[in-house]
Design a protein around this motif. Structure first.
Motif, mmCIF file in Angstrom:
data_model
loop_
_atom_site.group_PDB
_atom_site.id
_atom_site.type_symbol
_atom_site.label_atom_id
_atom_site.label_comp_id
_atom_site.label_asym_id
_atom_site.label_seq_id
_atom_site.Cartn_x
_atom_site.Cartn_y
_atom_site.Cartn_z
ATOM 1 N N ASP A 8 -2.594 5.799 -15.446
ATOM 2 C CA ASP A 8 -2.246 4.470 -14.939
ATOM 3 C C ASP A 8 -1.867 3.508 -16.056
ATOM 4 O O ASP A 8 -1.134 2.550 -15.840
ATOM 5 C CB ASP A 8 -3.408 3.882 -14.138
ATOM 6 C CG ASP A 8 -3.627 4.611 -12.826
ATOM 7 O OD1 ASP A 8 -2.665 5.223 -12.320
ATOM 8 O OD2 ASP A 8 -4.759 4.577 -12.313
ATOM 9 N N VAL A 9 -2.404 3.752 -17.248
ATOM 10 C CA VAL A 9 -2.104 2.925 -18.411
ATOM 11 C C VAL A 9 -1.527 3.825 -19.486
ATOM 12 O O VAL A 9 -2.058 4.895 -19.767
ATOM 13 C CB VAL A 9 -3.372 2.206 -18.921
ATOM 14 C CG1 VAL A 9 -3.090 1.437 -20.196
ATOM 15 C CG2 VAL A 9 -3.921 1.275 -17.861
ATOM 16 N N GLY B 171 3.559 -7.073 -18.016
ATOM 17 C CA GLY B 171 2.409 -6.229 -17.710
ATOM 18 C C GLY B 171 1.776 -5.636 -18.947
ATOM 19 O O GLY B 171 0.631 -5.183 -18.902
ATOM 20 N N PRO C 8 0.836 -0.817 -18.283
ATOM 21 C CA PRO C 8 0.624 -0.150 -17.002
ATOM 22 C C PRO C 8 1.832 0.736 -16.670
ATOM 23 O O PRO C 8 2.983 0.350 -16.921
ATOM 24 C CB PRO C 8 0.501 -1.307 -15.998
ATOM 25 C CG PRO C 8 0.085 -2.481 -16.827
ATOM 26 C CD PRO C 8 0.744 -2.276 -18.167
ATOM 27 N N ARG C 9 1.563 1.915 -16.138
ATOM 28 C CA ARG C 9 2.643 2.846 -15.810
ATOM 29 C C ARG C 9 3.659 2.198 -14.870
ATOM 30 O O ARG C 9 4.870 2.374 -15.025
ATOM 31 C CB ARG C 9 2.081 4.123 -15.192
ATOM 32 C CG ARG C 9 3.186 5.164 -14.937
ATOM 33 C CD ARG C 9 2.655 6.418 -14.312
ATOM 34 N NE ARG C 9 2.241 6.103 -12.953
ATOM 35 C CZ ARG C 9 1.244 6.713 -12.323
ATOM 36 N NH1 ARG C 9 0.570 7.660 -12.912
ATOM 37 N NH2 ARG C 9 0.930 6.377 -11.096
ATOM 38 N N PRO D 260 2.018 -6.194 -10.154
ATOM 39 C CA PRO D 260 0.852 -5.310 -9.998
ATOM 40 C C PRO D 260 0.632 -5.021 -8.521
ATOM 41 O O PRO D 260 0.642 -5.924 -7.698
ATOM 42 C CB PRO D 260 -0.301 -6.122 -10.584
ATOM 43 C CG PRO D 260 0.346 -7.165 -11.433
ATOM 44 C CD PRO D 260 1.693 -7.426 -10.830
ATOM 45 N N LEU E 153 -5.754 -0.611 -10.961
ATOM 46 C CA LEU E 153 -5.293 0.376 -11.931
ATOM 47 C C LEU E 153 -6.308 1.498 -12.125
ATOM 48 O O LEU E 153 -5.942 2.632 -12.348
ATOM 49 C CB LEU E 153 -5.064 -0.288 -13.294
ATOM 50 C CG LEU E 153 -3.804 -1.085 -13.477
ATOM 51 C CD1 LEU E 153 -3.789 -1.739 -14.845
ATOM 52 C CD2 LEU E 153 -2.589 -0.197 -13.321
ATOM 53 N N GLU F 248 -9.462 -4.535 -15.156
ATOM 54 C CA GLU F 248 -8.241 -4.640 -14.358
ATOM 55 C C GLU F 248 -7.630 -6.023 -14.465
ATOM 56 O O GLU F 248 -6.405 -6.167 -14.508
ATOM 57 C CB GLU F 248 -8.518 -4.273 -12.901
ATOM 58 C CG GLU F 248 -8.709 -2.795 -12.713
ATOM 59 C CD GLU F 248 -9.017 -2.391 -11.277
ATOM 60 O OE1 GLU F 248 -9.295 -3.270 -10.441
ATOM 61 O OE2 GLU F 248 -8.978 -1.187 -11.012
ATOM 62 N N ALA G 218 -5.761 -6.073 -17.648
ATOM 63 C CA ALA G 218 -4.553 -5.245 -17.598
ATOM 64 C C ALA G 218 -3.475 -5.815 -16.680
ATOM 65 O O ALA G 218 -2.291 -5.553 -16.885
ATOM 66 C CB ALA G 218 -4.907 -3.830 -17.160
ATOM 67 N N THR G 219 -3.868 -6.576 -15.677
ATOM 68 C CA THR G 219 -2.880 -7.101 -14.729
ATOM 69 C C THR G 219 -2.597 -8.584 -14.919
ATOM 70 O O THR G 219 -1.755 -9.145 -14.218
ATOM 71 C CB THR G 219 -3.343 -6.868 -13.271
ATOM 72 O OG1 THR G 219 -4.595 -7.537 -13.071
ATOM 73 C CG2 THR G 219 -3.467 -5.389 -12.974
#
Length: 193
Positions: free
Chosen positions: A8-9, A37, A48-49, A63, A67, A118, A121-122
């Motif tokens: 996911d990352v 992102g 993030p993918r 997003p 994740l 999360e 990350a978002t």
């Protein structure tokens, strides 16, 4: 190259391989905000993918959900390292330096709230409620499972007054709200909602 084969990352190197550019170019994209992102993880970048997919396909990145849904709400340094393509030593170093949102010590060990990770990350401002799926009154085992520790440690913390609860005969019960507040306060996070 198939993006589905990545986690996911993604690391800078993974994104560079997929985009067929140099890692330096990906770092420039991250630094200049041209890869929405992307976020800092210590001294490196993580992407993030879904953000990499959006950049490659020319779409806007938004997003679209958790994740790290495969991980428990309270994560160990090993689980954080696995999710972030890192090493547990780096996770502990970031936590020791106060650079890891959602990190807190429970006894001698570090724990990290998945919702805070999360949010990092978002780019969300506040983490989600870490105990949303649990009932309003929790048993010792439920608190232990949520905090990723042993029932004995929860019982001892309640005996010392570190965890506020009440006794029903020989069993401890805890209200969810104070436990959630304790987790978020210990993790340095804002209250959800």
């Amino acid at each position: 190259m198939q993006l589905e084969s990545y986690g996911d990352v993604m690391t800078v190197e993974e994104v560079a391989t997929v985009m067929r550019v140099t890692p330096h170019h990906v770092r420039l994209l991250c630094r200049e905000g041209d890869l929405p992102g992307a976020f800092k993880w210590g001294r490196t970048w993580r992407i993030p993918r879904a953000a990499a997919e959006a950049k490659i396909s020319g779409q806007r990145y938004t997003p679209d959900g958790p994740l790290f849904g495969a991980f428990p709400e309270v994560m160990t340094p090993r689980e954080v390292a696995d999710a972030m393509h890192s090493h547990p030593r780096q996770v502990r170093a970031l936590a020791d330096a106060g650079q890891l949102p959602g990190a807190f010590k429970w006894g001698p060990v570090w724990r990290v709230l998945r919702s805070c990770l999360e949010a990092l990350a978002t780019g969300q401002a506040t983490p989600a409620d870490p105990l949303a799926a649990l009932p309003d009154t929790l048993t010792t085992r439920e608190v232990a499972a949520a905090m990723r520790t042993s029932p004995r440690q929860v019982w001892e913390a309640a005996q010392r007054g570190e965890l506020k609860g009440f006794r029903v005969r020989r069993e401890w019960r805890f209200l969810k709200a104070p436990i959630r507040d304790l987790l978020l306060r210990a993790a340095g996070g804002a209250h959800p909602g």
